[in-house]
Design a protein around this motif. Structure first.
Motif, PDB file in Angstrom:
ATOM      1  N   MET A 183       1.347   8.342   4.542  1.00  0.00           N
ATOM      2  CA  MET A 183       0.940   6.965   4.866  1.00  0.00           C
ATOM      3  C   MET A 183      -0.019   7.189   6.334  1.00  0.00           C
ATOM      4  O   MET A 183      -0.940   6.747   6.589  1.00  0.00           O
ATOM      5  CB  MET A 183       2.093   5.905   5.172  1.00  0.00           C
ATOM      6  N   ASN A 216      -3.895   6.529   6.724  1.00  0.00           N
ATOM      7  CA  ASN A 216      -4.193   5.539   7.577  1.00  0.00           C
ATOM      8  C   ASN A 216      -5.433   6.269   8.713  1.00  0.00           C
ATOM      9  O   ASN A 216      -6.308   5.707   9.004  1.00  0.00           O
ATOM     10  CB  ASN A 216      -3.115   4.877   8.657  1.00  0.00           C
ATOM     11  N   GLU A 219      -7.771   2.466  -0.300  1.00  0.00           N
ATOM     12  CA  GLU A 219      -6.548   1.613  -0.315  1.00  0.00           C
ATOM     13  C   GLU A 219      -5.781   1.667  -1.731  1.00  0.00           C
ATOM     14  O   GLU A 219      -4.643   1.628  -1.455  1.00  0.00           O
ATOM     15  CB  GLU A 219      -7.329   0.164  -0.402  1.00  0.00           C
ATOM     16  N   VAL A 220      -6.442   1.989  -2.772  1.00  0.00           N
ATOM     17  CA  VAL A 220      -5.582   2.114  -4.049  1.00  0.00           C
ATOM     18  C   VAL A 220      -4.727   3.364  -3.828  1.00  0.00           C
ATOM     19  O   VAL A 220      -3.676   3.622  -4.332  1.00  0.00           O
ATOM     20  CB  VAL A 220      -6.705   2.273  -5.155  1.00  0.00           C
ATOM     21  N   GLU A 221      -5.347   4.540  -3.517  1.00  0.00           N
ATOM     22  CA  GLU A 221      -4.725   5.765  -3.441  1.00  0.00           C
ATOM     23  C   GLU A 221      -3.440   5.634  -2.547  1.00  0.00           C
ATOM     24  O   GLU A 221      -2.539   6.322  -2.619  1.00  0.00           O
ATOM     25  CB  GLU A 221      -5.407   6.966  -2.783  1.00  0.00           C
ATOM     26  N   ARG A 222      -3.716   5.061  -1.319  1.00  0.00           N
ATOM     27  CA  ARG A 222      -2.612   4.556  -0.345  1.00  0.00           C
ATOM     28  C   ARG A 222      -1.370   3.771  -0.798  1.00  0.00           C
ATOM     29  O   ARG A 222      -0.174   4.321  -0.834  1.00  0.00           O
ATOM     30  CB  ARG A 222      -3.225   3.924   0.763  1.00  0.00           C
ATOM     31  N   VAL A 223      -1.680   2.788  -1.678  1.00  0.00           N
ATOM     32  CA  VAL A 223      -0.591   2.200  -2.339  1.00  0.00           C
ATOM     33  C   VAL A 223       0.101   3.101  -3.479  1.00  0.00           C
ATOM     34  O   VAL A 223       1.340   2.981  -3.543  1.00  0.00           O
ATOM     35  CB  VAL A 223      -1.197   0.957  -3.167  1.00  0.00           C
ATOM     36  N   ALA A 224      -0.513   3.797  -4.277  1.00  0.00           N
ATOM     37  CA  ALA A 224      -0.262   4.795  -5.036  1.00  0.00           C
ATOM     38  C   ALA A 224       0.977   5.695  -4.466  1.00  0.00           C
ATOM     39  O   ALA A 224       1.930   6.013  -5.099  1.00  0.00           O
ATOM     40  CB  ALA A 224      -1.418   5.427  -5.892  1.00  0.00           C
ATOM     41  N   PHE A 236       2.296   5.507  -1.724  1.00  0.00           N
ATOM     42  CA  PHE A 236       3.748   4.937  -1.197  1.00  0.00           C
ATOM     43  C   PHE A 236       4.645   4.987  -2.522  1.00  0.00           C
ATOM     44  O   PHE A 236       5.803   5.139  -2.258  1.00  0.00           O
ATOM     45  CB  PHE A 236       3.174   3.692  -0.554  1.00  0.00           C
ATOM     46  N   VAL A 237       4.099   4.229  -3.533  1.00  0.00           N
ATOM     47  CA  VAL A 237       4.932   4.131  -4.787  1.00  0.00           C
ATOM     48  C   VAL A 237       5.524   5.381  -5.151  1.00  0.00           C
ATOM     49  O   VAL A 237       7.010   5.703  -5.438  1.00  0.00           O
ATOM     50  CB  VAL A 237       4.197   3.325  -5.720  1.00  0.00           C
ATOM     51  N   SER A 283       8.024   6.844  -2.726  1.00  0.00           N
ATOM     52  CA  SER A 283       9.188   6.193  -2.536  1.00  0.00           C
ATOM     53  C   SER A 283      10.347   6.726  -3.553  1.00  0.00           C
ATOM     54  O   SER A 283      11.428   6.725  -3.367  1.00  0.00           O
ATOM     55  CB  SER A 283       8.796   4.982  -2.806  1.00  0.00           C
ATOM     56  N   GLU A 322       4.411   0.319   9.223  1.00  0.00           N
ATOM     57  CA  GLU A 322       4.730   1.112   8.153  1.00  0.00           C
ATOM     58  C   GLU A 322       5.914   1.883   8.145  1.00  0.00           C
ATOM     59  O   GLU A 322       6.757   1.870   7.259  1.00  0.00           O
ATOM     60  CB  GLU A 322       3.513   1.981   7.614  1.00  0.00           C
TER      61      GLU A 322
END
Length: 416
Positions: free
Chosen positions: A46, A50, A268-273, A275-276, A279, A381
């Motif tokens: 992350m 960023n 942004e899409v890669e960042r969310v993906a 993170f998921v 996790s 974050e």
């Protein structure tokens, strides 16, 4: 959870290995390490994502502004009036005329596509993005009439340029003759070499005074665009709405989101993906905590039954085992934060070491845009990662703690 003295003693004892419980301790240790790696991976990825966004934004906006006003045919003839309108718009801090045109450059027998950018001398001197990244020569020598230009470091490598070397720029819109249009070619001396850190810019940019660019492109007093800076890049669309209406029919206003929409949306899409996906590492680690606690409860069934006959409450037993699980998760989180911080601090050295060991270029700037691995930890974050890991660790303790509290002393000790 507030524990009394006896409960704290029990929790401390169950955290440490006992005879015949080495395997349980090993599973608990693996759980701790897994949580640490999951938290570290989340923090590192992350922060790097960023950093990518922040670095790209700073460098792209540093060269292109928060928005540009472009003529429909690539030229603005009444640019002074439009620039004055832009400066009078609330929220606009500057409106700078410039020229940007793709041409062909040649030097030492090599040809390369270049992007010629013409800027006023005062704007060139005040541009921190360029001035802070000069690697050779002196940007102050690039003045009107000096026949000097500044070029990107990658372009300089490709064409074999150095301060004092010469580059020829070709303008296909040259003068007309009886045999057709003859391209206009002008030779310039390299006054400075800059390295912004964005590969596409360092590979193609040639910066020269706006007067020289107008002469090269036969534009007279026209410019190609007006670069606009605002007080808030996130509110640039609202700030420039009045200006967009004022110049409608004469020019087009394009903000930084529109100019780089595909790139920033992909980030942004890669960042969310990421993170998921990462996790899931923490989730797997939490299941390890669950399994180690279940084995611990099974191993301590007789002890739990004896404690229950001595007056230990169900609530107390639940608190003991929940404390054990949350402690493992908390220690893993702290270790993960430390690992993540160390990796981020030495990130470029780690990348270079891996490249030396594997012999592979892991950070090709032609693919990754930036020449260095960036990182920008976001406190919000990092806090969210810690809270999520703590919540998952807590939830993993509920079932084993409930089973421990539900132990029936009569059934366990019937044949003792």
């Amino acid at each position: 959870m507030i524990l009394n003295r006896a409960e704290r003693m029990l929790a401390r004892r169950y955290l440490l290995p006992d005879k015949g419980e080495g395997f349980i301790f090993l599973v608990a240790t693996i759980s701790l390490i897994a949580v640490a790696l999951g938290v570290a991976a989340l923090i590192i990825v992350m922060s790097v994502m960023n950093g990518f966004r922040a670095e790209l934004f700073d460098k792209i906006v540093g060269l292109n502004g928060h928005a540009v006003i472009q003529g429909y045919d690539g030229r603005l003839s009444n640019w002074q009036q439009i620039a004055d309108q832009a400066r009078k718009t609330p929220g606009v801090t500057s409106a700078i005329p410039m020229i940007e045109q793709p041409l062909m450059g040649t030097a030492n027998g090599r040809f390369e596509g270049v992007i010629v950018r013409g800027m006023r001398p005062e704007d060139l001197r005040s541009n921190n993005t360029l001035n802070a990244h000069v690697v050779a020569g002196d940007l102050r020598t690039v003045t009107p009439g000096s026949n000097r230009v500044a070029v990107g470091s990658r372009l300089a490598e490709t064409l074999g340029l150095y301060p004092g070397g010469q580059i020829t720029l070709w303008n296909p819109d040259g003068r007309s003759t009886v045999v057709g249009t003859v391209p206009r070619e002008v030779t310039y001396t390299v006054g400075a070499i800059f390295e912004i850190g964005v590969y596409d810019y360092d590979k193609a940019f040639v910066v020269l005074p706006i007067k020289d660019a107008q002469e090269l492109l036969l534009m007279g007093d026209q410019v190609g665009m007006i670069e606009v800076q605002t007080t808030s890049p996130d509110k640039v669309q609202q700030i420039l709405d009045p200006l967009r209406k004022a110049v409608q029919g004469r020019a087009n206003v394009v903000d930084w989101r529109q100019m780089n929409s595909a790139l920033f949306e992909a980030l942004e899409v890669e960042r969310v993906a990421m993170f998921v996906v990462l996790s899931l590492i923490v989730l797997v680690a939490v299941f390890n905590i669950l399994s180690s606690l279940i084995m611990l409860v099974r191993a301590k069934t007789r002890d739990i039954a004896i404690l229950r006959t001595m007056g230990a409450s169900r609530r107390g037993m639940m608190k003991v085992f929940m404390t054990v699980g949350v402690t493992i998760g908390s220690l893993g989180i702290v270790l993960g934060i430390i690992i993540g911080a160390i990796f981020l601090y030495f990130r470029q050295g780690v990348v270079e070491a891996i490249q030396k060991l594997t012999g592979q270029n892991l950070w090709d700037p032609s693919v990754r845009f930036l020449t260095d691995l960036p990182a920008k930890p976001d406190p919000f974050e990092v806090t969210a990662i810690i809270v999520i890991a703590l919540i998952l660790s807590f939830l993993a303790t509920v079932y084993p703690a409930y089973k421990a509290a539900s132990t029936d002393p009569v059934q366990v000790l019937r044949y003792e």
